[in-house]
Scaffold this active site. Structure first.
Site, PDB file in Angstrom:
ATOM      1  N   PRO A 111       0.779  -1.249   0.000  1.00  0.00           N
ATOM      2  CA  PRO A 111       0.000   0.000   0.000  1.00  0.00           C
ATOM      3  C   PRO A 111       0.811   1.301   0.000  1.00  0.00           C
ATOM      4  O   PRO A 111       0.765   2.091   0.943  1.00  0.00           O
ATOM      5  CB  PRO A 111      -0.838  -0.137   1.264  1.00  0.00           C
ATOM      6  CG  PRO A 111       0.028  -0.919   2.196  1.00  0.00           C
ATOM      7  CD  PRO A 111       0.765  -1.900   1.319  1.00  0.00           C
ATOM      8  N   CYS A 112       1.520   1.543  -1.090  1.00  0.00           N
ATOM      9  CA  CYS A 112       2.288   2.784  -1.201  1.00  0.00           C
ATOM     10  C   CYS A 112       1.372   4.008  -1.230  1.00  0.00           C
ATOM     11  O   CYS A 112       1.811   5.117  -0.932  1.00  0.00           O
ATOM     12  CB  CYS A 112       3.197   2.748  -2.419  1.00  0.00           C
ATOM     13  SG  CYS A 112       2.351   2.435  -3.973  1.00  0.00           S
ATOM     14  N   HIS A 113       0.093   3.812  -1.542  1.00  0.00           N
ATOM     15  CA  HIS A 113      -0.851   4.935  -1.557  1.00  0.00           C
ATOM     16  C   HIS A 113      -1.098   5.485  -0.154  1.00  0.00           C
ATOM     17  O   HIS A 113      -1.617   6.584  -0.003  1.00  0.00           O
ATOM     18  CB  HIS A 113      -2.189   4.515  -2.207  1.00  0.00           C
ATOM     19  CG  HIS A 113      -2.906   3.419  -1.493  1.00  0.00           C
ATOM     20  ND1 HIS A 113      -2.592   2.082  -1.676  1.00  0.00           N
ATOM     21  CD2 HIS A 113      -3.915   3.449  -0.587  1.00  0.00           C
ATOM     22  CE1 HIS A 113      -3.387   1.347  -0.925  1.00  0.00           C
ATOM     23  NE2 HIS A 113      -4.194   2.148  -0.236  1.00  0.00           N
TER      24      HIS A 113
END
Length: 157
Positions: A120-122
């Site tokens: 989950p780089c977001h």
């Protein structure tokens, strides 16, 4: 490497992987026809992404196999520790890696994450709360963070 395409509220998604795990999940800029028969190696990823978009999944249980440097993999492992509906700043990410001086390198590794949504780089934002860059586009980052937020803004009228 096996490939499958699925549709999402944010456009077509390409999934790549094999028996060693998922190598990449990325948004496509173009429309793709959804894959009718998805291999047994990619089917769990397809199913879990669909459940995520339907609001029925907040954690993924998949074998991942992203390609990257040892440092990038350390950053991606730290990203996996960010809980659903939680954000973290790039500085906090660098501190979790043990050295606030690696903030730029951590941000660069974050941007090179090949497995969108699942890693989950977001969920990484600027220290001031701003939605900084996202490889899939800021409109997708904004949508993903809103999707994960259990408190939905109600219309007053």
């Amino acid at each position: 490497m096996e490939i499958a395409y699925i549709n999402s509220p944010l456009g077509a998604i390409e999934i790549k992987g094999n028996e060693e795990g998922i190598a990449s999940v990325r948004f496509l800029g173009s429309e793709e026809k959804e894959t009718n028969v998805i291999s047994e190696n990619l089917q769990p990823c397809s199913n879990q992404l669909k459940e995520y978009f339907e609001g029925n999944r907040s954690q993924f249980d998949l074998k991942l196999n992203p390609e990257g440097t040892n440092f990038q993999k350390r950053v991606w492992d730290k990203l996996l520790e960010i809980p659903f509906n939680t954000t973290l700043s790039y500085l906090e990410m660098a501190n979790r890696l043990g050295d606030p001086k690696v903030i730029r390198a951590a941000a660069s590794a974050n941007g090179k994450n090949p497995i969108s949504i699942i890693i989950p780089c977001h969920r990484v934002i600027g220290s001031d709360g701003s939605l900084t860059g996202y490889g899939g586009g800021l409109h997708r980052k904004k949508w993903l963070l809103a999707h994960e937020n259990p408190v939905k803004q109600q219309s007053l009228f």
